[in-house]
Design a protein around this motif. Sequence first.
Motif, PDB file in Angstrom:
ATOM      1  N   SER A 380      34.237 -17.813  28.763  1.00 43.54           N
ATOM      2  CA  SER A 380      34.849 -18.914  28.021  1.00 43.54           C
ATOM      3  C   SER A 380      34.181 -20.244  28.369  1.00 43.54           C
ATOM      4  O   SER A 380      33.858 -21.045  27.475  1.00 43.54           O
ATOM      5  N   SER A 381      33.939 -20.490  29.657  1.00 43.57           N
ATOM      6  CA  SER A 381      33.278 -21.736  30.055  1.00 43.57           C
ATOM      7  C   SER A 381      31.844 -21.789  29.550  1.00 43.57           C
ATOM      8  O   SER A 381      31.372 -22.844  29.091  1.00 43.57           O
ATOM      9  N   LEU A 382      31.124 -20.667  29.605  1.00 40.55           N
ATOM     10  CA  LEU A 382      29.742 -20.647  29.129  1.00 40.55           C
ATOM     11  C   LEU A 382      29.677 -20.855  27.622  1.00 40.55           C
ATOM     12  O   LEU A 382      28.773 -21.540  27.110  1.00 40.55           O
ATOM     13  N   GLN A 428      22.461 -12.310  35.483  1.00 37.87           N
ATOM     14  CA  GLN A 428      21.763 -11.748  34.335  1.00 37.87           C
ATOM     15  C   GLN A 428      22.148 -12.466  33.041  1.00 37.87           C
ATOM     16  O   GLN A 428      21.296 -12.708  32.175  1.00 37.87           O
ATOM     17  N   ILE A 429      23.429 -12.828  32.910  1.00 33.53           N
ATOM     18  CA  ILE A 429      23.865 -13.562  31.716  1.00 33.53           C
ATOM     19  C   ILE A 429      23.203 -14.938  31.669  1.00 33.53           C
ATOM     20  O   ILE A 429      22.730 -15.384  30.613  1.00 33.53           O
ATOM     21  N   TRP A 430      23.138 -15.619  32.807  1.00 31.81           N
ATOM     22  CA  TRP A 430      22.542 -16.950  32.849  1.00 31.81           C
ATOM     23  C   TRP A 430      21.028 -16.889  32.621  1.00 31.81           C
ATOM     24  O   TRP A 430      20.452 -17.777  31.970  1.00 31.81           O
ATOM     25  N   ALA A 431      20.385 -15.867  33.137  1.00 30.52           N
ATOM     26  CA  ALA A 431      18.936 -15.740  32.942  1.00 30.52           C
ATOM     27  C   ALA A 431      18.580 -15.490  31.485  1.00 30.52           C
ATOM     28  O   ALA A 431      17.446 -15.776  31.062  1.00 30.52           O
ATOM     29  N   ALA A 432      19.517 -14.981  30.697  1.00 25.27           N
ATOM     30  CA  ALA A 432      19.242 -14.681  29.288  1.00 25.27           C
ATOM     31  C   ALA A 432      19.530 -15.853  28.357  1.00 25.27           C
ATOM     32  O   ALA A 432      19.406 -15.702  27.133  1.00 25.27           O
ATOM     33  N   GLN A 433      19.890 -17.022  28.887  1.00 22.76           N
ATOM     34  CA  GLN A 433      20.223 -18.174  28.042  1.00 22.76           C
ATOM     35  C   GLN A 433      18.951 -18.939  27.662  1.00 22.76           C
ATOM     36  O   GLN A 433      18.754 -20.110  28.008  1.00 22.76           O
ATOM     37  N   TYR A 449      21.908 -32.645  34.098  1.00 29.78           N
ATOM     38  CA  TYR A 449      21.551 -32.215  35.457  1.00 29.78           C
ATOM     39  C   TYR A 449      22.616 -31.312  36.074  1.00 29.78           C
ATOM     40  O   TYR A 449      22.321 -30.512  36.966  1.00 29.78           O
ATOM     41  N   GLU A 450      23.881 -31.413  35.617  1.00 32.71           N
ATOM     42  CA  GLU A 450      24.921 -30.526  36.134  1.00 32.71           C
ATOM     43  C   GLU A 450      24.639 -29.071  35.775  1.00 32.71           C
ATOM     44  O   GLU A 450      25.046 -28.157  36.496  1.00 32.71           O
ATOM     45  N   VAL A 451      23.937 -28.852  34.652  1.00 33.42           N
ATOM     46  CA  VAL A 451      23.594 -27.484  34.265  1.00 33.42           C
ATOM     47  C   VAL A 451      22.642 -26.868  35.286  1.00 33.42           C
ATOM     48  O   VAL A 451      22.739 -25.679  35.622  1.00 33.42           O
ATOM     49  N   SER A 452      21.725 -27.667  35.804  1.00 35.21           N
ATOM     50  CA  SER A 452      20.775 -27.148  36.787  1.00 35.21           C
ATOM     51  C   SER A 452      21.441 -26.842  38.123  1.00 35.21           C
ATOM     52  O   SER A 452      20.868 -26.117  38.946  1.00 35.21           O
ATOM     53  N   ARG A 453      22.632 -27.368  38.366  1.00 33.85           N
ATOM     54  CA  ARG A 453      23.358 -26.994  39.579  1.00 33.85           C
ATOM     55  C   ARG A 453      23.744 -25.522  39.560  1.00 33.85           C
ATOM     56  O   ARG A 453      23.805 -24.871  40.610  1.00 33.85           O
ATOM     57  N   VAL A 454      24.007 -24.992  38.370  1.00 31.53           N
ATOM     58  CA  VAL A 454      24.299 -23.559  38.267  1.00 31.53           C
ATOM     59  C   VAL A 454      23.065 -22.754  38.666  1.00 31.53           C
ATOM     60  O   VAL A 454      23.155 -21.767  39.412  1.00 31.53           O
TER      61      VAL A 454
END
Length: 575
Positions: A380-382, A428-433, A449-454
Motif C-alpha cells: 500500500s505504501s509503495l 526484490q520488489i524494490w529492485a524491480a521498480q 532523497y527520502e526515496v534513496s533512504r530505502v
Amino acid sequence: MDAAAPTPPPAGTGTGTAAAAAAVFPPFPAGYSKFNSALNAGLLNPMSPPPPPIDRIRSSPTLFEMMANEQDCHPRNQIPPLPALPAPPGAGRQQQQHHHHPQLMTAPPLSAQERQLLLQERVAEILGSCSPGNQLGDQETGDVRLTLTSRDGLTVSMAVHRQVLVAHSRFFAAKLSDRWAKQQQPQPAPPQRGGATAAAPHHVIEISDCDDVEVYVETLRLMYCQDLRRRLMREDVPKVLAILKVSSAIGFDGGILSCLEYLEAAPWAEDEEEKVAALLSQLRLENSGAGEVLKRVSLEVVPLAADERGTAGTGGEEVLVRLLQVVLEGKDEKARREMKRLVSKMLRENNSGCGGGAAGHGGHGGGDLSKESLYAACESSLRQLRHHFLRVAGSDLAEAAQISRQADNLHWLLDILVDRQMAEELLQIWAAQAELAAAHPRVPAIHRYEVSRVTARLLVGVGKGQILVGKEARCQLLQTWLEPFYEDFGWMRRACKGLDRHLVEDGLANTILTLPLGLQQEILLSWFDRFLNSGDDCPNIQRGFEVWWRRAFWRRNGDPDRPPRQLRIVAATSP
C-alpha cells in the motif's frame, strides 16, 4: 598667659638630679630591668616585644571585652562535641578486625529474641490502631486464646471472640463448633473461698507455619471492622494480596470480596500485574469475582465463524494491523515519529516473546503481526509512493510532500521486516521498480532523497548479512538504484539527521564485494571516477576498493607464477 616652661636643673648636681628624677618618674619594674639586661647580653632578638611585667596584676576583663572575644572562644556555628558513648565489650577487637576490611562492617543479624520483640511491637501497633469499640485483643471479653506461629518459630498469642470468628470464617466455624468445643472444654475450676468461682475458661486454637503473622492479625482485624472497603483503602496492592491469601485460607468470604473489589478498582504497578494474575489463578476464586479483576490483563477472544477464519487473523493481530494503519495515515509528523517508535518496540517485544519470528512464515503468533499483514502494508505504501512520485515527475508539485511521507513509511516497514528476517521479498520488489528509478532525475532532489533512504537501508541489510538474496537480486538492486543513490547521497548526508554515513558506506562496499569479480571492477572503477569529481557528495567506499584491488591483482600464495591482470582505467571527462 601661658605658663612658663620648667627650668632644667643645673649641671653638676648629680645627686640632686637623681633624687629629683626619682621624685618625678616612678622606678622601672623589675621585669623590665631583667628584659633590658638580657637584651644587652644578646640573648633576645631586638625586634621581639618585651614580656609582660610579672609583678603587675592583670585586671579583670570588661563586659565589652568578654563579648568581643566570645566568638573567638566559641564559634557561633560550631556544635560542641557530644560525649563519647561507652563502647560495648569487645568493640575494640571488632574495630581492629574491620579496620582493614570495610566491606565486612555489616549489621549483625537479629537474634530470635530480638525478632520476637519486634513482632510483638508490630502486633501491638496493629491492635492499638483499631477503632474505638473494637474488641480485638481484649483480655477481659475475649473467650478464645489464639496462638499464631510463623515458620521461623515466632509466636504471638492474643484474645479473640468466638462469636466473631464463627460468624466470618468457615475455618474457625469448624474449629469452634459445639462438638469441638465440648471436646476442648476443660473441667470447671472448684469454687473458691467465699463462694466465688474461677474465671470462665478460654478455648485455645493454635495455627502453625504462618507465612506472615502480621498479615494474619491484619485479617483478623478486618473481621471486627464494619466497613472493610474503607479499611483496605489505606493499604497497598502487595498487602491486599497477602490479606486475600489468608482470607481464602480461612474461608473469610467478606475479606475475599473486599480484596477483590479493591484489586478491581485500584491501579497496579507493572511489576504487580504478574503477582495479581498468579495469585488469583492459584486461589481459583472464579466464583467470587476474580474474573472481573483478571479482565484488566486478559482479553476475551470471541470465536470466529468458519467462513471468517480464513480471512481474519486473531484479535491481537487485528489490533496491531489497526495500529499500523493509523500510524501510516497519521497527519502530525511529530506524533507519527513517537508512535512509530512505540509500535516498533511493542512488535519487537512480541516477536521475541513468540520465539523470534515464528509467526513470520505465514503463521500467526498469537498477538503478533503475520508476514502477509506486513507486506500488505508495504504494498500500500509503495503504491502511493509510485503514484505521487510519477505525478511530481510530470511537473505536478502539489503532492510533492507525499513522496517524503510515503518513503518514510516504507523505510519504517522495512526496518520491521529486517528485524524479523523477512525483508528478502521487499528487496526484490524494490529492485524491480525500474519505472520509479527512470523518473528519478525529473523529481527535485529536495523531494526525492527520502526515496534513496530505502535503498540505503537495503544496502546496509545486505552488507551486514541481515538480508540474504541471490546474486541476480543483488545485481538488479545496484543496476536499478545505484545511480539515483549516488545523486542523492549529498542530500541525505546533509538533511537526514539520523543517517550514519559510515554505516551506509560500509553496507554499499560489502554489497558490491558480494558480486562476481568482474562486476566489482566495473562498479568500483566507476565509483573511483565519481568520487574524484564529487568529493563528500559521493559515498567513500575506499575500503571496498582496496579489498577488490587485492583480490584482483595480488599474486595468490598457491599460484606464484600467475601473471598479474591488466588493469585498464579510462578517465571520464566531465561535461
